[in-house]
Write a protein that holds these residues in place. Sequence first.
Motif, PDB file in Angstrom:
ATOM      1  N   ARG A  43      32.923  49.482  44.855  1.00  0.00           N
ATOM      2  CA  ARG A  43      33.432  50.336  43.770  1.00  0.00           C
ATOM      3  C   ARG A  43      34.951  50.243  43.666  1.00  0.00           C
ATOM      4  N   ARG A  44      35.624  50.173  44.791  1.00  0.00           N
ATOM      5  CA  ARG A  44      37.085  50.047  44.781  1.00  0.00           C
ATOM      6  C   ARG A  44      37.508  48.723  44.135  1.00  0.00           C
ATOM      7  N   GLN A  55      35.758  46.989  41.967  1.00  0.00           N
ATOM      8  CA  GLN A  55      35.430  47.095  40.547  1.00  0.00           C
ATOM      9  C   GLN A  55      36.491  47.903  39.801  1.00  0.00           C
ATOM     10  N   ARG A  56      36.989  48.957  40.423  1.00  0.00           N
ATOM     11  CA  ARG A  56      38.041  49.780  39.812  1.00  0.00           C
ATOM     12  C   ARG A  56      39.334  48.968  39.662  1.00  0.00           C
ATOM     13  N   TRP A  57      39.717  48.223  40.684  1.00  0.00           N
ATOM     14  CA  TRP A  57      40.921  47.379  40.628  1.00  0.00           C
ATOM     15  C   TRP A  57      40.779  46.312  39.551  1.00  0.00           C
ATOM     16  N   ARG A  77      39.316  46.391  36.795  1.00  0.00           N
ATOM     17  CA  ARG A  77      39.374  46.889  35.416  1.00  0.00           C
ATOM     18  C   ARG A  77      40.817  47.015  34.922  1.00  0.00           C
ATOM     19  N   GLN A  78      41.795  46.892  35.802  1.00  0.00           N
ATOM     20  CA  GLN A  78      43.196  47.072  35.444  1.00  0.00           C
ATOM     21  C   GLN A  78      43.818  45.720  35.107  1.00  0.00           C
ATOM     22  N   TYR A 129      37.046  39.360  36.405  1.00  0.00           N
ATOM     23  CA  TYR A 129      38.399  39.872  36.164  1.00  0.00           C
ATOM     24  C   TYR A 129      39.314  38.748  35.682  1.00  0.00           C
TER      25      TYR A 129
END
Length: 188
Positions: A15-16, A18-20, A22-23, A64
Motif C-alpha cells: 500500500r505504501r 502504491q501511494r508513492w 500515485r505521486q 508508475y
Amino acid sequence: MAGRKKIRGFSRHLRRHQRWARQLSTPDFSHLAAYHYDHQKLGLNLWFGHEKPPLVIRRVWVAYLLALHSYWQQELQARHPQHYLAIWLFEPDFGHSQLVAGVGERLDYYENTFARANQPLPLPATYASLPGAADLEWTCQVHLEGFDPEDFKNSRRLSAKKHKLYQAPGCEEMVLVELGHVWVGRAR
C-alpha cells in the motif's frame, strides 16, 4: 522462490508503494536547462542491490514509470520539442530502473548509452500487459558497466559474467562486464 524470507507486513509495504507511485512529479526544468538532463529513479533502497522486489511491487513501479512517461512527454514537448525521453527497465537489477529525459548535448549521449543486444528480446509479458506499455516502442539492449581490471579480478561475481577488455582513446584500460539487459521504452 524457495528459501526466500517472507516480508513482514507485506500488505502495508505494498500500500505504501502504491501511494508513492500515485505521486507524479514534473521534470525539473531548471536542472534540465543547466545540465541538459533530468531523471526520476524509483528509490527502491531495500531492493536496489542484487535482489528484485516481488513481482506485484515491480508492476506498481513500471505502471508508475509508464504514467510518468506520458506526463513528462506532454511537459517536454511544450518546452523542448527536440528531446530524449525513455523508460529504462533493468533486468536483473530492477532497482536501477528509471525515466530519463535529455535535451541539447545529452541527446546523442543518451541515444548511445547502451549496446544493442545480439538477440532482441521482447519486453517481459508481466510488464507488456500494463496500460501504456503498448504505446511505447521497446528495444532490448545490453547493460555494460566498466570496472578497473584489479577490481574485476578480485570479484568472483563479476568474473563469472560475460566480459571483455576495453580501452577508450586517452583512457586507461577497463573491463566491460555484461550485467544484464535494459529494455528502453520510447514514444513511437
